[in-house]
Design a protein around this motif. Structure first.
Motif, PDB file in Angstrom:
ATOM      1  N   ASP A 106       0.728  36.652 -28.436  1.00  0.00           N
ATOM      2  CA  ASP A 106       0.884  36.226 -27.044  1.00  0.00           C
ATOM      3  C   ASP A 106       0.084  35.312 -26.379  1.00  0.00           C
ATOM      4  O   ASP A 106      -0.110  35.483 -25.115  1.00  0.00           O
ATOM      5  N   ALA A 107      -0.461  34.511 -27.175  1.00  0.00           N
ATOM      6  CA  ALA A 107      -1.362  33.316 -26.655  1.00  0.00           C
ATOM      7  C   ALA A 107      -0.620  32.349 -25.732  1.00  0.00           C
ATOM      8  O   ALA A 107       0.770  32.335 -26.111  1.00  0.00           O
ATOM      9  N   ILE A 108      -1.084  31.986 -24.563  1.00  0.00           N
ATOM     10  CA  ILE A 108      -0.707  31.181 -23.523  1.00  0.00           C
ATOM     11  C   ILE A 108      -0.755  29.732 -24.391  1.00  0.00           C
ATOM     12  O   ILE A 108      -1.367  29.196 -24.825  1.00  0.00           O
ATOM     13  N   ILE A 109       0.580  29.079 -24.326  1.00  0.00           N
ATOM     14  CA  ILE A 109       0.694  27.829 -24.704  1.00  0.00           C
ATOM     15  C   ILE A 109       0.166  26.618 -23.643  1.00  0.00           C
ATOM     16  O   ILE A 109       0.863  26.585 -22.510  1.00  0.00           O
ATOM     17  N   ALA A 110      -0.568  25.967 -23.953  1.00  0.00           N
ATOM     18  CA  ALA A 110      -1.103  24.877 -22.922  1.00  0.00           C
ATOM     19  C   ALA A 110      -0.719  23.424 -23.430  1.00  0.00           C
ATOM     20  O   ALA A 110      -0.868  23.123 -24.589  1.00  0.00           O
ATOM     21  N   THR A 111      -0.090  22.667 -22.762  1.00  0.00           N
ATOM     22  CA  THR A 111       0.459  21.346 -22.960  1.00  0.00           C
ATOM     23  C   THR A 111      -0.617  20.386 -22.365  1.00  0.00           C
ATOM     24  O   THR A 111      -1.175  20.235 -21.363  1.00  0.00           O
ATOM     25  N   GLN A 120       1.095  21.041 -27.670  1.00  0.00           N
ATOM     26  CA  GLN A 120       1.043  22.292 -27.201  1.00  0.00           C
ATOM     27  C   GLN A 120       0.266  23.252 -28.174  1.00  0.00           C
ATOM     28  O   GLN A 120       0.186  23.222 -29.354  1.00  0.00           O
ATOM     29  N   LEU A 121      -1.036  23.630 -27.543  1.00  0.00           N
ATOM     30  CA  LEU A 121      -1.879  24.490 -28.072  1.00  0.00           C
ATOM     31  C   LEU A 121      -1.836  25.845 -27.490  1.00  0.00           C
ATOM     32  O   LEU A 121      -1.812  26.145 -26.548  1.00  0.00           O
ATOM     33  N   PRO A 122      -1.633  26.964 -28.490  1.00  0.00           N
ATOM     34  CA  PRO A 122      -1.857  28.127 -28.077  1.00  0.00           C
ATOM     35  C   PRO A 122      -3.387  28.488 -27.855  1.00  0.00           C
ATOM     36  O   PRO A 122      -4.336  28.158 -28.603  1.00  0.00           O
ATOM     37  N   ILE A 123      -3.508  29.370 -26.721  1.00  0.00           N
ATOM     38  CA  ILE A 123      -4.909  29.445 -26.277  1.00  0.00           C
ATOM     39  C   ILE A 123      -4.949  31.014 -25.868  1.00  0.00           C
ATOM     40  O   ILE A 123      -4.148  31.643 -25.235  1.00  0.00           O
ATOM     41  N   ASP A 124      -6.151  31.667 -26.343  1.00  0.00           N
ATOM     42  CA  ASP A 124      -6.530  33.030 -25.992  1.00  0.00           C
ATOM     43  C   ASP A 124      -7.190  32.855 -24.546  1.00  0.00           C
ATOM     44  O   ASP A 124      -7.936  32.039 -24.402  1.00  0.00           O
ATOM     45  N   LEU A 125      -6.619  33.638 -23.597  1.00  0.00           N
ATOM     46  CA  LEU A 125      -6.875  33.703 -22.282  1.00  0.00           C
ATOM     47  C   LEU A 125      -7.008  35.060 -21.770  1.00  0.00           C
ATOM     48  O   LEU A 125      -6.332  36.148 -22.123  1.00  0.00           O
ATOM     49  N   THR A 126      -8.041  35.280 -21.022  1.00  0.00           N
ATOM     50  CA  THR A 126      -8.052  36.829 -20.432  1.00  0.00           C
ATOM     51  C   THR A 126      -8.442  36.625 -18.778  1.00  0.00           C
ATOM     52  O   THR A 126      -9.509  35.826 -18.347  1.00  0.00           O
ATOM     53  N   VAL A 127      -7.629  37.193 -17.969  1.00  0.00           N
ATOM     54  CA  VAL A 127      -7.898  37.071 -16.449  1.00  0.00           C
ATOM     55  C   VAL A 127      -8.289  38.268 -15.953  1.00  0.00           C
ATOM     56  O   VAL A 127      -7.895  39.520 -16.301  1.00  0.00           O
ATOM     57  N   ALA A 133      -1.405  23.822 -15.511  1.00  0.00           N
ATOM     58  CA  ALA A 133      -2.077  22.823 -14.540  1.00  0.00           C
ATOM     59  C   ALA A 133      -3.110  22.127 -14.765  1.00  0.00           C
ATOM     60  O   ALA A 133      -3.584  20.959 -14.568  1.00  0.00           O
ATOM     61  N   ALA A 134      -3.990  22.820 -15.422  1.00  0.00           N
ATOM     62  CA  ALA A 134      -5.421  22.427 -15.848  1.00  0.00           C
ATOM     63  C   ALA A 134      -5.326  21.524 -17.091  1.00  0.00           C
ATOM     64  O   ALA A 134      -6.208  20.711 -17.272  1.00  0.00           O
ATOM     65  N   SER A 135      -4.684  21.932 -18.058  1.00  0.00           N
ATOM     66  CA  SER A 135      -4.597  21.330 -19.475  1.00  0.00           C
ATOM     67  C   SER A 135      -3.687  19.858 -19.402  1.00  0.00           C
ATOM     68  O   SER A 135      -3.631  19.124 -20.176  1.00  0.00           O
ATOM     69  N   GLY A 136      -2.734  19.898 -18.480  1.00  0.00           N
ATOM     70  CA  GLY A 136      -1.972  18.545 -18.111  1.00  0.00           C
ATOM     71  C   GLY A 136      -2.613  17.211 -18.114  1.00  0.00           C
ATOM     72  O   GLY A 136      -2.060  16.375 -18.408  1.00  0.00           O
ATOM     73  N   ASP A 176     -16.430  21.399 -25.304  1.00  0.00           N
ATOM     74  CA  ASP A 176     -16.416  21.110 -23.666  1.00  0.00           C
ATOM     75  C   ASP A 176     -14.958  22.215 -23.102  1.00  0.00           C
ATOM     76  O   ASP A 176     -15.142  22.184 -21.721  1.00  0.00           O
ATOM     77  N   ARG A 177     -14.406  22.950 -23.939  1.00  0.00           N
ATOM     78  CA  ARG A 177     -13.601  23.794 -23.311  1.00  0.00           C
ATOM     79  C   ARG A 177     -14.121  24.934 -22.642  1.00  0.00           C
ATOM     80  O   ARG A 177     -13.548  25.771 -21.963  1.00  0.00           O
ATOM     81  N   ALA A 178     -15.749  25.049 -22.748  1.00  0.00           N
ATOM     82  CA  ALA A 178     -16.237  25.854 -21.786  1.00  0.00           C
ATOM     83  C   ALA A 178     -15.831  25.729 -20.416  1.00  0.00           C
ATOM     84  O   ALA A 178     -16.001  26.526 -19.626  1.00  0.00           O
ATOM     85  N   LYS A 179     -15.719  24.515 -20.038  1.00  0.00           N
ATOM     86  CA  LYS A 179     -15.467  24.151 -18.729  1.00  0.00           C
ATOM     87  C   LYS A 179     -13.713  24.555 -18.360  1.00  0.00           C
ATOM     88  O   LYS A 179     -13.616  24.211 -17.033  1.00  0.00           O
ATOM     89  N   PHE A 180     -13.272  24.691 -19.332  1.00  0.00           N
ATOM     90  CA  PHE A 180     -11.736  24.782 -19.000  1.00  0.00           C
ATOM     91  C   PHE A 180     -11.209  26.226 -18.306  1.00  0.00           C
ATOM     92  O   PHE A 180     -10.690  26.249 -17.432  1.00  0.00           O
ATOM     93  N   GLY A 181     -11.925  27.276 -18.677  1.00  0.00           N
ATOM     94  CA  GLY A 181     -11.845  28.543 -17.848  1.00  0.00           C
ATOM     95  C   GLY A 181     -12.141  28.511 -16.433  1.00  0.00           C
ATOM     96  O   GLY A 181     -11.450  29.058 -15.713  1.00  0.00           O
ATOM     97  N   PRO A 182     -13.337  27.944 -15.653  1.00  0.00           N
ATOM     98  CA  PRO A 182     -13.499  27.771 -14.623  1.00  0.00           C
ATOM     99  C   PRO A 182     -12.330  26.925 -13.703  1.00  0.00           C
ATOM    100  O   PRO A 182     -12.264  27.277 -12.716  1.00  0.00           O
ATOM    101  N   GLU A 183     -12.001  26.013 -14.451  1.00  0.00           N
ATOM    102  CA  GLU A 183     -10.797  25.036 -13.813  1.00  0.00           C
ATOM    103  C   GLU A 183      -9.710  25.947 -13.855  1.00  0.00           C
ATOM    104  O   GLU A 183      -9.018  25.656 -12.642  1.00  0.00           O
TER     105      GLU A 183
END
Length: 296
Positions: free
Chosen positions: A90-95, A101-108, A147-150, A161-168
Motif C-alpha cells: 500500500d505504499a504511496i506512489i511518488a512521481t 514513479q517511486l513507491p514510498i512508505d508514508l505515515t500521517v 505535490a512535493a515530489s513533482g 536528503d529525503r529527510a526533508k521530504f516529510g516536512p515538505e
C-alpha cells in the motif's frame, strides 16, 4: 370526565414515546468514553448544537450523538503487506520530475482536537474516524506526496536528503486537513522502493558524486598544502632577514665597543704621523699592536 380524557391522552402519548424508542431500538442514554468527545445532531434542524465531554448523556428521540475519539492516529501506507492500514502492498506512489514513479512508505500522524469537533462533523457528518482515514486522509496524503515530489529528482528522494521530504509533505497537507477540522501532527517518510533501473541509476550517481567529493577534497587539501608551503617560505625568509639584520647590528656594536676602548686609552695627544686625525674617530689610523695614545 375531563380528567379521564386527559389521563387517556397522557397515557397514549407516553405509549407512543415508548413505542418509538422500542421501534427505533434507541437507548436514550449514550456513553461517551474517555479520550473522546460527542456532537449532538438535531434531526429537525440538521445541524450540530452541542459538544459533549466524556460521560453518560441523554439522547432525545430526534437527537443523535456522534462520538469522535481525540487520541492520536497513525495513517500508515507501506509496502509491507503485514503492516499499514490495508495490510497489503500500500505504499504511496511518488512521481518525480523525470517522470519516474517511486513507491514510498508514508505515515500521517493526526487527531481530532475537541475545539474542532463541530468542524469535523460539518465536513464528514456521521462518518467514523476509520472511514475518514480510509476515504479522505489517504487521498490527501497521495496529493501531498506528489505535490512535493513533482519538482524533485529521483536522487533527491532516494538519497539522505529525503529527510526533508516529510516536512515538505506536511506543509502541503496541513492546511487542507485543518480546513476539515483535522490536526496533522507529523508526516514520516520511510523506505523508498525504486525499480532495478532506477536503483542502478541512483547508485551510479552516488558513485560519481562520491568521486567528485574525493577530487574536491584532494584539491582543497592541495590548496592548503600550497598555502602552508608559501607561508613557511615567507617565515624562513623573515627569519633569514632578521638574522642578517642581527649580524649587521653585531658588527656595529663591535665597532662601538672598539671605539669605547680607544677613547678610554687615548692620552689626548694627536698622533705625530698621518694627517693628524683623531684615532677613535677614524680607527683606520690605528695599526695593529699600537696604543692610540703612543702613536709616533
Amino acid at each position: 370526565m375531563n380528567n379521564f380524557r386527559i389521563n387517556r391522552i397522557f397515557m397514549a402519548a407516553a405509549g407512543l414515546v415508548v413505542m418509538g424508542l422500542v421501534t427505533a431500538g434507541c437507548n436514550p442514554y449514550k456513553q461517551i468514553p474517555p479520550g473522546s468527545v460527542g456532537v449532538v445532531f438535531d434531526a429537525y434542524s440538521g445541524v450540530s448544537r452541542t459538544v459533549l465531554k466524556p460521560g453518560v448523556v441523554f439522547q432525545g428521540i430526534n437527537d443523535r450523538v456522534v462520538i469522535y475519539p481525540t487520541s492520536i492516529h497513525n495513517a500508515s501506507y507501506v509496502r509491507n503487506s503485514h503492516e499499514g492500514e490495508r495490510m497489503a502492498e500500500d505504499a504511496i506512489i511518488a512521481t518525480t520530475v523525470e517522470g519516474a514513479q517511486l513507491p514510498i512508505d508514508l505515515t500521517v500522524v493526526w487527531h481530532v482536537d475537541p475545539a474542532n469537533t463541530v468542524t469535523v462533523f460539518n465536513n464528514f457528518g456521521t462518518e467514523d474516524l476509520e472511514a475518514i482515514q480510509a476515504d479522505f486522509i489517504r487521498y490527501i496524503a497521495i496529493y501531498g506526496v506528489n505535490a512535493a515530489s513533482g519538482n524533485k529528482s529521483i536522487f533527491d528522494i532516494t538519497s539522505k536528503d529525503r529527510a526533508k521530504f516529510g516536512p515538505e509533505v506536511k506543509a502541503i497537507i496541513t492546511p487542507i486537513m485543518t480546513n476539515m477540522g483535522i490536526t496533522c501532527d507529523d508526516v514520516y517518510v520511510g523506505e523508498t522502493y525504486p525499480s532495478q533501473d532506477i536503483d542502478t541509476l541512483v547508485k551510479d550517481r552516488i558513485s560519481k558524486r562520491n568521486e567528485l567529493q574525493i577530487v574536491t577534497n584532494n584539491l582543497q587539501k592541495a590548496k592548503i598544502e600550497a598555502a602552508t608551503t608559501v607561508n613557511n617560505a615567507k617565515a624562513a625568509a623573515d627569519i633569514n632577514r632578521l638574522k642578517a639584520q642581527q649580524g649587521d647590528e653585531a658588527v656595529e656594536l663591535k665597532k662601538r665597543d672598539i671605539m669605547r676602548i680607544l677613547i678610554a686609552k687615548w692620552n689626548g695627544a694627536p698622533p705625530e704621523i698621518g694627517d693628524g686625525g683623531i684615532p677613535f674617530i677614524n680607527p683606520s689610523l690605528i695599526k695593529p699592536g699600537q696604543n692610540p695614545g703612543k702613536i709616533k
